[in-house]
Design an enzyme around this catalytic site. Structure first.
Site, mmCIF file in Angstrom:
data_model
loop_
_atom_site.group_PDB
_atom_site.id
_atom_site.type_symbol
_atom_site.label_atom_id
_atom_site.label_comp_id
_atom_site.label_asym_id
_atom_site.label_seq_id
_atom_site.Cartn_x
_atom_site.Cartn_y
_atom_site.Cartn_z
ATOM 1 N N TRP B 461 14.815 11.942 -32.552
ATOM 2 C CA TRP B 461 15.397 11.317 -31.355
ATOM 3 C C TRP B 461 16.110 10.017 -31.715
ATOM 4 O O TRP B 461 17.110 9.666 -31.143
ATOM 5 C CB TRP B 461 14.324 11.004 -30.307
ATOM 6 C CG TRP B 461 13.546 12.187 -29.847
ATOM 7 C CD1 TRP B 461 13.921 13.502 -29.932
ATOM 8 C CD2 TRP B 461 12.252 12.175 -29.240
ATOM 9 N NE1 TRP B 461 12.936 14.307 -29.414
ATOM 10 C CE2 TRP B 461 11.909 13.514 -28.980
ATOM 11 C CE3 TRP B 461 11.362 11.177 -28.873
ATOM 12 C CZ2 TRP B 461 10.710 13.871 -28.383
ATOM 13 C CZ3 TRP B 461 10.170 11.518 -28.262
ATOM 14 C CH2 TRP B 461 9.839 12.861 -28.031
ATOM 15 N N GLU B 487 -11.904 14.158 -42.443
ATOM 16 C CA GLU B 487 -13.001 14.494 -41.519
ATOM 17 C C GLU B 487 -12.900 15.943 -41.033
ATOM 18 O O GLU B 487 -13.058 16.240 -39.857
ATOM 19 C CB GLU B 487 -13.067 13.492 -40.361
ATOM 20 C CG GLU B 487 -13.335 12.091 -40.893
ATOM 21 C CD GLU B 487 -14.157 11.206 -39.987
ATOM 22 O OE1 GLU B 487 -14.886 11.736 -39.124
ATOM 23 O OE2 GLU B 487 -14.096 9.978 -40.160
#
Lengths: 255, 507
Positions: B461, B487
């Site tokens: 953008w 994680e």
């Protein structure tokens, strides 16, 4: 000198970073769903009060913050208490009901009597209506000394030295307590409320009352006729050099 | 990256555990769900699995009727549909459990259960924050924008965290969000920490992950399993001046976390740890390390034990600091433990229970990573839309006014909102003491996907201004990549979600 009992009035206003928009009816600005926070000048007042205590510039017995506004005004009182104020007073005013500077000053006079304050530190103006009148009106009503637009506050025995930035330098006034001080931008840099202090602030006393509890009515003397956005700025033109500037000015009939 | 990889455990790992531990555990999810049972009741893992399986239909029948009242209208509708479809078979009741029915497992949550019965609590919008959480959001947002933002680019280029900033984070109380006031922390709730992690990530995901690991993994471990003595010794420091680090991953063990090779041996007055750890977040800044090592390899994963190692311990060293694609300001190092001797008081919890702690912590930790990723996505999105809706004009209009742009911007915001709904739902379920494992995995998986997608689009953008290192657009995108890795990788999250679903839908 007797220990200070500082009253710090604070106001919940549209956040300084938000671009205000005029409402459709042109009676004011849009407030619904807009981020609000403490008036930046009031943050300076809270910070200065806490610093007077921390730096032991003068013995401070009590720092009480007071705000008149809708229920949400309690948020700014909690923030002030998280910054170090001892307790809060919330004067409840219905959402959308505005107080004029004189009404606020009268309310604060009553609060000063009630809280036995001997020093009021408040922002020189609030950034919503920019009236810049409350501090002066309050000093007048109380018959107290006033020092406005403080950029430095210093205690010397039982006198207070307040410095104000003026055109071309600094002006220092000296006054005895009790007095009213209004704060300006460069007085200090307000601290951020730390998380443990936010939690502690929840346990500090916050008293709710109404205008009538303080014997004040919300009399309106002013009428807002119309609120409009400022006209969009017209873009200027660029000139190459001094000659260009002169010829442009001549062309416009300015010289 | 304390935990690159964790916990979902690969089928190979399960196989190894079975052999080593002599336990016919079906899979790690099963193990993990049932951990609360052996802890409280003291039955063996195997028994608990059996009990659970046989008890399930009965308990869900009860839940069905008592819960129905509390369901939100939308959910009630969906439940009706599901029930109708499966009405003929009574066995299907188990399968058709409404998807938000509170499950009873405690899942090793570090916060005490707040409500034993939630039927009387009126539903509120998931975006609703308590007064404390709202104050937290405001305070952290202000601090992040005023103090952190001016340093973000420089810290990223220098690949290091400004020590002055770390000090300020402690001053603000951000490093002891859930530590009780008596130990010098803020004494706030889990969701408040999540709100803080998200607000930090909007500005700098590197600072966010440091705060996240310190709070959700390290502090929580001490709060939950530390003895009173350990709490008194370490919590005041962790809240005010000592960064903590969580050392689980190793060169040989990432997703297959329990294959860890670091060994611990008992000595006369303590323990001796030897081995090495890899991908350890915060290790440059930290003075306090929670280290997982196997005290009795003959017991397999049941020998894994958690220890506390301080930086000045003899034999402890930082071997190498990794150079990374993203979250560069957050340190990630290889640590060596060369016969590090620690006193016996530095044992965290009980011997042989480290694997339970790791699983419990990382389940919660995923909610923190999800918060980091939604914050990142929001930060990238805001950064870009401010530019395309205010500054950049082409063909005589703001580029953000072209419909092709508007639709992308809107679509991205919808995805961010959906990820945040998953995140806050997982956080609230954890706080309410419900089973949140699948919710945490879903939130972490989806928010990391959204973060990567949105931060990538945001660069497009902004065009050239998104691509240069002047602004932050490219940094958000680089930072987003780690969300799919640490994680628990995305595949591990999907494994977890699928296994839990399959269990629910198996007749």
């Amino acid at each position: 000198m007797s220990a200070l009992r500082i009253l710090v009035p604070v106001k919940r206003v549209i956040d300084y970073a938000v671009k205000p928009r005029v409402n459709k009816a042109q009676t004011g600005v849009e407030t619904a769903g807009v981020k609000h926070s403490m008036n930046p000048f009031d943050e300076l007042s809270v910070e200065e009060s806490v610093r007077i205590r921390e730096k032991k510039s003068a013995p401070v017995e009590d720092i009480c913050v007071i705000s008149a506004g809708p229920p949400k005004a309690q948020d700014v009182l909690r923030t002030a208490m998280a910054m170090g104020a001892d307790r809060g007073v919330h004067v409840e005013v219905k959402d959308g009901e505005e107080l004029e500077p004189l009404a606020v000053a009268k309310m604060l006079r009553a609060a000063v009597d009630k809280e036995k304050s001997n020093l009021v530190i408040l922002g020189k103006q609030s950034i919503d209506d920019d009236a810049a009148q409350t501090g002066q009106m309050l000093a007048g009503l109380l018959g107290w000394a006033q020092a406005t637009q403080a950029s430095a506050v210093k205690f010397e025995g039982d006198t207070v030295l307040v410095t104000k930035e003026v055109d071309g330098g600094a002006e220092t006034v000296k006054a005895k307590l009790p007095m009213v001080i209004t704060t300006d931008l460069r007085l200090n840099e307000p601290r951020y409320a730390s998380l443990p202090n936010i939690m502690k602030a929840k346990k500090k006393p916050l008293v709710k009352m109404s205008l009538s509890d303080l014997g004040v009515a919300n009399e309106r003397r002013l009428k807002v006729v119309k609120v409009t956005e400022p006209a969009p700025r017209q873009g200027g033109g660029k000139v190459e050099d001094v000659d260009g500037l002169i010829s442009k000015l001549k062309e416009l009939g300015a010289i | 990256m304390a935990t690159l990889g964790f916990w979902g455990v690969s089928p190979a790992a399960v196989g190894r555990m079975e052999t080593l531990g002599k336990l016919p555990v079906e899979d790690m999810n099963e193990l993990h769900l049932d951990l609360s049972v052996p802890l409280t009741v003291g039955t063996s893992l195997l028994d608990s699995i059996a009990n659970r399986a046989s008890a399930a239909p009965a308990s869900t029948t009860i839940t069905m009727s008592s819960i129905a009242r509390a369901l939100r209208p939308a959910l009630r509708r969906s439940q009706t549909v599901m029930t109708r479809a499966s009405a003929p078979s009574p066995r299907c009741q188990r399968i058709c459990r409404p998807f938000n029915a509170p499950q009873q497992a405690r899942c090793l949550s570090a916060t005490p259960r707040r409500f034993s019965d939630m039927t009387e609590i009126p539903p509120t919008p998931i975006s609703h924050l308590s007064e404390t959480e709202a104050a937290m959001q405001e305070a952290v947002s202000k601090f992040a924008n005023d103090v952190i933002l001016p340093k973000v680019r420089d810290m990223d280029e220098a690949e290091s965290m400004d020590p002055a900033l770390v000090e300020q984070l402690f001053e603000q109380g951000l490093m002891g969000v859930e530590i009780p006031e008596e130990y010098g922390g803020a004494g706030m709730n889990f969701t408040a920490a999540i709100v803080g992690i998200e607000e930090l990530a909007r500005v700098d995901p590197s600072v966010s992950v440091m705060v996240d690991v310190h709070n959700t993994l390290v502090n929580t471990a001490i709060l939950k399993w530390g003895s009173t003595d350990l709490k008194k010794r370490f919590l005041p420091a962790l809240a005010t001046n000592t960064v903590g680090s969580f050392c689980l991953s190793e060169p040989v063990s990432g997703s297959d976390a329990f294959a860890l090779a670091t060994k611990a041996t008992k000595t006369a007055d303590g323990y001796k740890i030897s081995g090495s750890k890899m991908w350890i977040t915060n290790s440059m800044e930290a003075n306090f390390f929670i280290v997982f090592a196997n005290l009795d390899p003959s017991k397999g994963y049941k020998g894994i034990t958690a220890f506390i190692v301080e930086k000045d311990a003899k034999g402890f060293s930082i071997a190498k600091k990794e150079k990374k694609l993203g979250i560069k300001a957050s340190s990630t190092c290889v640590l060596n433990f060369d016969d590090v001797e620690i006193p016996k008081d530095n044992l965290l919890g009980k011997e042989g229970e480290g694997y339970k702690y790791a699983i419990g912590l990382l389940n919660e930790g995923r909610i923190g990573i999800a918060a980091q990723m939604t914050g990142l996505a929001l930060g990238a999105w805001e950064n870009a839309v401010k530019y395309v809706w205010n500054d950049r004009k082409q063909f005589g209009q703001l580029v953000g006014e072209f419909q092709g742009m508007q639709h992308q911007i809107a679509q991205s915001y919808v995805e961010i909102s959906a990820a945040r709904a998953l995140l806050y739902n997982a956080a609230r379920k954890k706080e309410a003491g419900q089973d949140f494992v699948r919710d945490a995995a879903m939130a972490k998986l989806y928010s990391s996907q959204v973060a990567q997608r949105v931060s990538g689009l945001a660069i497009e953008w902004m065009g050239g201004m998104g691509f240069v290192r002047e602004g932050l657009a490219e940094k958000y995108w680089r930072d987003s990549k780690i969300g799919a890795i640490y994680e628990g990788t995305s595949n591990i999250q999907l494994n977890t979600i699928a296994k839990l679903l399959q269990k629910e839908y198996t007749v």
